[in-house]
Design an enzyme around this catalytic site. Sequence first.
Site, mmCIF file in Angstrom:
data_model
loop_
_atom_site.group_PDB
_atom_site.id
_atom_site.type_symbol
_atom_site.label_atom_id
_atom_site.label_comp_id
_atom_site.label_asym_id
_atom_site.label_seq_id
_atom_site.Cartn_x
_atom_site.Cartn_y
_atom_site.Cartn_z
ATOM 1 N N GLU A 312 56.089 -4.549 -5.349
ATOM 2 C CA GLU A 312 56.763 -5.800 -4.997
ATOM 3 C C GLU A 312 58.040 -5.591 -4.199
ATOM 4 O OE1 GLU A 312 58.129 -4.471 -9.007
ATOM 5 O OE2 GLU A 312 56.201 -4.786 -8.048
ATOM 6 N N ASP A 354 60.287 4.982 34.280
ATOM 7 C CA ASP A 354 60.370 4.826 35.725
ATOM 8 C C ASP A 354 61.452 5.782 36.241
ATOM 9 O OD1 ASP A 354 59.691 3.353 38.181
ATOM 10 O OD2 ASP A 354 61.773 2.720 38.088
ATOM 11 N N ASP A 630 57.543 -3.264 36.295
ATOM 12 C CA ASP A 630 57.338 -2.719 34.952
ATOM 13 C C ASP A 630 56.818 -3.759 33.962
ATOM 14 O OD1 ASP A 630 58.512 -0.129 35.614
ATOM 15 O OD2 ASP A 630 60.409 -1.204 35.708
ATOM 16 N N ASN A 719 58.703 -0.679 -15.335
ATOM 17 C CA ASN A 719 58.475 -0.954 -13.908
ATOM 18 C C ASN A 719 59.694 -1.611 -13.271
ATOM 19 O OD1 ASN A 719 55.849 0.072 -13.696
ATOM 20 N ND2 ASN A 719 54.947 -1.828 -14.466
#
Length: 889
Positions: A312, A354, A630, A719
């Site tokens: 979770e 480029d 581009d 947990n």
Amino acid sequence: MLKAASKKRSNIDIQRIQRIARESRSETLARLQASAEGLSTNKAEENRREYGKNEIITNSNSSKWRLLWESIATPFTLVLLVLTLLTLFTSYILVPQGDNDLITTIVMIVMLIISVLVNFIQKIRIAKVTDQLLNMVSVTTNIRRDGKNVELPTDEVVVGDVINLSAGDMIPADMKLLTSKDLFCSSSYLDGDPEPAEKMANVVIKPSMANDYLNYPNILYEGTTIVSGSGTGIVFAIGNHTVFGKAVQAISRKKVKTTLFDREMKQLAKILIIATAIVIPLLFVINGLTKGNWGGESLIFALTAAVGLTPEVLPIIVNSNLTRGAREISQNGAVVKQMNAIQNLGSTDVFCIDKTGTLTQNQVVLERHYDLDMQETPQILKFSYLNAYYQTGVKDLIDKAVIDAAGDELDVNEIQRDYNKIDEIPFDYTRKRMSVVVVDNDEHHGQHLLVTKGAAEGMLAISNKVELNGKVEDLTTAWREKILNQINELNDDGLRVLLVGYKLNPAPVGEFSAKDEHDLTIIGYLAYLDPPKETTKEALEDLKKDYVDVKIFTGDNEAVTRAIALQVGLNVDTVYDGTQIEAVSPEELREIVEKCDIFVRITPELRVKIINALKANGHTVGYMGNGNKDALAMKVADVTVTSNTSVDIIKESADIIFEQKDLQLLEEMILMGRKVFSNTMKYIKTFLVTNAGSVIAMVVSSLLLPFLPLLPLQVLILNLLFSISCLVIPFDSVSKNYVKKPQKWSIKRWPKFVLNFGPILAIIDFIAMGLMFYVICPYLVGSNYHHWVFMTLFYSGIFVESLWTRIMVIHTLRDERFPFFKQHATPVVFLVTIGMAIIGTMLPSSSIAPSLGLAQLPFGYWGIVFLLEVIYILLTTLVKHLYLKKEKF
């Protein structure tokens, strides 16, 4: 009512567009109380007060409700919600009065609320950070105000403004064209057609087109982009009043790419949900068969054990990682527009860039303006100046260099007085040239002159004459060879070269187009230099050390590119040009892209083709660009980077925007992406290993023990404490070894990892259970394991050991090295995780212990827990050593 009102308003807007499209230019100007020369500042302010600001205004409350819903609607949260509802029914609603118990359900609800609330807060933080960062990006438009052309932010556009349009611009509002010249626009977000459509100002809308308002040739909608050509338009709708304004905001600016990380996360969610569906009935049946307990307790235990399979806090950790990464990146001079691009950076192993402005300084200097005898002459510079000065498209660095050189060497005021512009033929990436048409008011009064500059091959193809020292000759084969040889000599010196030509009296006024570019006379060369950046060589070496392959894309020829590439240390043994790429099959291209790093004379379409070939080979591909050429490549790359000086469409398309194109900054950002990716992976590794070990321990112990391994409430608290510990993982440091290479994950690799490390945790749990069941509990309270004191003491020992072992997983699996000595977490991670373990350790001795089914443990047990954790660390380190011989950690 709202739908009807919205539909009515939409119809009104469409009818207005239809009227404006059909009426004449003067009627539109009169309707808007505007002028073709633009507005004054005072009139613009008056219109802003009347029509509002040019922005899409959304309801902030509804946005927060949407974020809240997104926080609830994660797969893991929904699974946890279902499990909570099932627990509520089985422990409270469907049991007899007096036997019902809400505590377990309440703890699950608390876990659910914490998960949703923290995730919601993280999403709000991300939204705020994104808005703050986007405000740093300046997107402007060229507006005619007070009789002058000025660059202003797009949100300052008002109704009645006259906008100057050129290649690379994004339309900031709905407008009607006043003038146009070879104007082509991309509006794929409207009609899905990727091909640009021509737009023309002086057209008559035919009755048959009346309902096809999306494709009116004289109307431009907000969000469309200019591909080539030029023009002017008058704004008739802004902000919320644009018909497609909201669609542009939602699709073009907020669209998030689906990445490999996203796909793998979805796959992980599916697997965990399936595992949850298997574990619940499995544990229920096992406990029912072995203990004869087919009642609610066995079912609740199965449900709470399944909660452990629900990560979770994973969305929280991902969002926290991305937010921290975005803030750190912004401190280094970059703006993150798309948060998931940070994860992509960590996975990128190929970056296509480029050449101009990335390898080079992007500071073009006109080195030579030669005639065909390789001598500098004023005529070449004069004709080049006419071409550069009078064109209205995007003035690139070449044009600026020509204008600067002419300003130093010629009387440009005299040139402007002697020549007036008639028309132009804009540049595009297919022709690779541009032309202007001027009238000579001086020596040849009234004579029209077309001046063209462009790439050599294209210029030679449309020329049939040459001029040298005032003498005009036919363009023979010998002249072609001489011209190409001279260009090659200049290229070998690293100079880029354009040819300059002209044509007298090309065509009647107002009818000029690319078809008029023929029978030209070549007069000379423009040779210019864009030297490499001083930092480029070092940056490329660093990227290579980081295992990022750099691919160079350029429209330049091979000789120039080789010269620049050699200066920055690139391998120039293999170079492919556009014609070769066009000729090969997809299979051949996939081989070429692996062995070649330099591609010359590459069109926008070929850039896309190469990127797709790289992706087909399994690479995560980044792209850095800043020009209109581009745009197509940036749509298909996995992560895109540009600078704040780029054209509008590129800034809108990019995921990350730098202040300036900088390869060193790019390398830093890639390492940052790997760090973010690493901390996300830490949690996933920790979660999968702990839960695999827990499932093994729960299933086996349920088969062997005469009672439940832990009570449902204890499982939930375990947990909860572990999940809180995991929340600080985004604040952890990352091993230098980990960020050395691109980080990718595949769900196919996880089973082996989990099967190697998950059972170790189960082994420690089994040892603890064995000691508690056969040694410690019988010694302290007797051998009656059905007595509540025996079970309570057993649960306490297993609860404490399980929590400490899970905390050790965080510290042991965070790095491939030995924990606490060779590697250690940051102070905040250490303090929070150990703090949660200490809190859990204190619970059996606390006042609430009886309500949790726990009891105080003897002091000597802490020594046993310590030895068990040492054993866990040693076993995990041994398995890591064996695992790393064949696999990547």
